[in-house]
Design an enzyme around this catalytic site. Structure first.
Site, PDB file in Angstrom:
ATOM      1  N   SER A  46      62.916  19.973   5.964  1.00 40.81           N
ATOM      2  CA  SER A  46      63.266  19.623   7.344  1.00 40.81           C
ATOM      3  C   SER A  46      64.295  18.501   7.382  1.00 40.81           C
ATOM      4  O   SER A  46      64.958  18.295   8.408  1.00 40.81           O
ATOM      5  CB  SER A  46      62.019  19.201   8.118  1.00 40.81           C
ATOM      6  OG  SER A  46      61.295  18.188   7.422  1.00 40.81           O
ATOM      7  N   GLU A 114      57.517  28.780   0.804  1.00 44.86           N
ATOM      8  CA  GLU A 114      57.258  29.539   2.019  1.00 44.86           C
ATOM      9  C   GLU A 114      57.092  31.022   1.735  1.00 44.86           C
ATOM     10  O   GLU A 114      57.686  31.562   0.806  1.00 44.86           O
ATOM     11  CB  GLU A 114      58.411  29.345   3.016  1.00 44.86           C
ATOM     12  CG  GLU A 114      58.575  27.913   3.487  1.00 44.86           C
ATOM     13  CD  GLU A 114      59.702  27.742   4.484  1.00 44.86           C
ATOM     14  OE1 GLU A 114      59.900  26.651   4.964  1.00 44.86           O
ATOM     15  OE2 GLU A 114      60.395  28.712   4.792  1.00 44.86           O
ATOM     16  N   GLU A 182      52.026  27.235  10.341  1.00 45.89           N
ATOM     17  CA  GLU A 182      52.916  26.732  11.397  1.00 45.89           C
ATOM     18  C   GLU A 182      53.085  27.725  12.537  1.00 45.89           C
ATOM     19  O   GLU A 182      53.383  28.906  12.316  1.00 45.89           O
ATOM     20  CB  GLU A 182      54.295  26.393  10.808  1.00 45.89           C
ATOM     21  CG  GLU A 182      55.269  25.857  11.836  1.00 45.89           C
ATOM     22  CD  GLU A 182      56.550  25.302  11.231  1.00 45.89           C
ATOM     23  OE1 GLU A 182      57.430  24.882  12.010  1.00 45.89           O
ATOM     24  OE2 GLU A 182      56.673  25.282   9.991  1.00 45.89           O
TER      25      GLU A 182
END
EC number: 2.1.2.11
Length: 265
Positions: A46, A114, A182
């Site tokens: 991020s 991920e 998420e």
């Protein structure tokens, strides 16, 4: 101050004790976070958006992640430190081995990747077999933004919810030590948190997960008017940054955050 390990988080889950995590990118903030109750930090890709000013995480390189991981570890020697493997840095097994090792040498305790397809499951198993702890990330996976068509809630329909649940189980069986979930509906979060024995950390996933994580800029309200609906500016009700972090930890541990306006039904 004691060093936080994955064993501590497993015990928290068994005791139904909630914990707060936060993203961190530099030594100064990492030290402040650790001194004010944060036991788990994520050096997230991020940083591509929050630090570098990009519109996605895709431009972040392994070198970026190594640099920021070293900075955070110097500032927070006792925290459990998770570091992201950035976009296309685990496309092959050997690439995953080398890049995960580089992040571990920089100070990470766990590497995060991920997705949940068969190839990711294989990478998780192979890394775990080679003594690299892995945290997986399902639901909204920012590295897949171009496939997902934007930053959208995932798992709303039965098929996608069942797929995410199945992937979470497969990842735990492959050796994953933790899971970040998420932007999924609270009903799906609850199913996953209940069925897995590993700690589940939520962001936009409701209060039913074992822990919560937020981006530090969102917690401190320094993202302009772009704070996500699932986040909260804790500095608004605090006199300074340390107090804001203490409030975040307190509200997570007591179940006050996330409130109903911070998750999806």
């Amino acid at each position: 101050m004691n060093i936080t390990t994955i064993s501590h988080l497993r015990k928290y889950k068994q005791r139904q004790q909630k914990f707060a995590a936060i993203t961190a990118y530099d030594a100064a903030f990492a030290s402040l976070f650790e001194q004010n109750g944060i036991q788990v930090m994520l050096v997230g890709d991020s940083l591509g958006m929050t630090i570098q000013g990009n519109d996605s995480t895709l431009p972040v390189t392994l070198e970026d992640m190594i640099y920021h991981t070293r900075c955070v570890r110097r500032g927070a020697p006792y925290c459990l430190l998770i570091a992201d493997l950035p976009f296309m840095c685990y496309a092959t097994l050997y690439q995953a081995y080398d890049n995960a090792a580089a992040l571990m040498r920089a100070g990470a305790n766990i590497v995060k990747l991920e997705g949940g397809g068969c190839w990711v499951t294989k990478i998780v198993r192979c890394l775990t077999d080679r003594a690299v702890p892995v945290c997986c990330h399902l639901g909204l996976t920012p590295q897949s933004v171009n496939i997902l068509g934007g930053y959208k809630i995932q798992g709303r329909d039965k098929d996608s919810a069942d797929r995410i649940l199945s992937e979470s189980i497969a990842l735990e069986l492959a050796g994953a030590q933790m899971l970040v979930l998420e932007c999924v509906p609270i009903t799906l979060s609850e199913r996953i948190a209940d069925v897995l024995t590993i700690p589940v950390i939520g962001i936009g996933a409701g209060p039913v997960t074992d822990g919560q994580i937020l981006v530090m800029q969102d917690i401190l309200g320094i993202t302009g008017n772009r704070i996500p609906s699932f986040a909260k500016n804790f500095l608004t009700d605090s006199r300074d940054i340390p107090t804001a972090i203490q409030l975040y930890v307190q509200e997570v541990e007591t179940g006050k955050f996330p409130a109903v306006q911070h998750y999806f039904s």
